[in-house]
Motif scaffolding. Sequence first.
Motif: not given
Length: 449
Positions: A372-397
Motif C-alpha cells: 500500500d505504501e513505500v517510504h524511505e527507511t528513515d520515514e517508515l516508522d512514522l508512516a506505520v504509526e499513521r496507518s495504525l491510527e487510521r485502522l482504529r476506526g469503529p467500523a473497520v472490523v
Amino acid sequence: MTADDDQPSRGSQLASGEAELMYARAALAESAGHTDELLDALPGPQERSPRQRDRAAAALDATRTLRAAFMDAHTDAVYDELTAGRTRRPRLAELAEAAATAFPGLVPTADRLKAERALPQAGKEGHEIDQGIFFSRVLRSSQAGPHLIDTLLTPTPRALALLAEFSRTGTADLGSVRLDRDAAVARLTMCRDDCLNAEDNQQIDDMETAVDLALLDTGTEVCLLRGGEMTHPRYRGRRVFSAGINLKSLHGGGISLVDFLLRRELGYLHKILRGIRVEDGAGWRGTTAEKPWVAAVDTFAIGGGAQLLFVFDHVLAASDAFLSLPAAKEGIIPGASALRLSRAAGTRLSRQVILEGRRIRATEPAARLLVDEVHETDELDLAVERSLERLRGPAVVANRRMLNLAEEPVDAFRLYMAEFALQQALRLYSSDVLDKVGRFSAAGRASPR
C-alpha cells in the motif's frame, strides 16, 4: 407405508454401512501392515538398490490407493468417530494421532513419525504423504471440512494459559516472536536473528500463540507485524521481515507437514484473515473476534514472508525492500499464494512470481499491487504509526470482515487447502526437492534467496 414400517429399512442400511466400514478398516490395516513389514525389512531409502526401490514404491502406491479409496468412501464416518460426532475439536496433530490409533494403517503412528523426524529429509520414507491423503479428504468433505476449519480458528491452549499475564503486563516473550501492547496496538516482532526470521516448526507455534493473544486481548484494537533487528553480519542492526521457510530445517527433516505447512495456513494466517473463534456457535452477533492488521516490510519478505502480506489489511515497505516467492527454486508450493496473489496481482504477474521466481522491488510499479505504501527507511516508522491510527476506526472490523468474505469465501479456501494438503505432501518427498534442500543446506543461509 407408515413411519414405523420404514424403521427396519433404515436400521438395515445403518447396519450395512457399519459392516462395510468394519471390513474396509480391516482390509486397510492388513494391507498397511504388509507394506510396513516390507519397508522395515529393506535398507533405508538412500541405501536401497534400484530393484528394492521399485518394490518399496509399488507397495506404497498400492496401499496409498487403498487409503485414498477408504477415505473417499468413509471420510464423514471416520471424522465423526474421531470427533464424537463433531462434538470434540481435536487440532491437526491430535486428529492425526487419533486416526492412527482408531484406524490402523490410515496414517502413520506417533512412534513412526518420531523415528522419521530423527532422519534428514532425504532419508525419510515419506509417511507424511499418508497424512496428506487423510487431510485432503477431510477438508474436501462438506461436513467434516467446515468443522475442522472452525476448530483451527479456536485459541491454542498455550495462548489461553498466557492470556491473563499478557493482559496484565502487555508483554510476552515467546521465543522467536515478541509481543508488546502499546496504546491499544499489539506489536508482534519476529526476532529470530540467527536465521533472518526464517520459519520452522517452533516459530509457527510462537506466531500462532502471539496472534491468539493479540486477538483475544481486550486492550488491543489494531495489530502490527514487523521484523526485528538482526545480528547477522550482513544485516547487523537492520530490521528484516522474513527469509521464508528455514531450508536448513527442511533438509534436516525438521519441517513437518502437519505442524508447519498445514498448521501455518489453517492456523495463524487464517486467524489473521478471519479472526479467532471465541464462542461455539451460540453467539448471535458472531463467533469470531477480529482485529485489523498492519505489516511493515524492512529489507525483504521472501517466500513465507511474502505469503503473510496477502492476509494483511495494510502493508508498508521500505524503499529498498523486495518481495519474492521462490517456489520454483525450492520446489514446494507457496501456501495459499496461488489463491491470494492471483486475486491481488492478476494471473500474469502471479505466474511470473510463482513459476519463474520474479522478485518485486518495492519501488517498481508492480509492487503497488502488493504493497500500500513505500517510504524511505528513515520515514517508515512514522508512516506505520499513521496507518495504525487510521485502522482504529469503529467500523473497520465490520468492513474488513465483509471484504474478506467477498474476496475469499471460507469454502473456497477450504477446497484449496484440501488439494494443497496432498500436493504439498508429495512435493516434500519429490526427488528434486530432496536434492535442492541438500544443496541449500550445504551452501548455508548467509544471504537471502
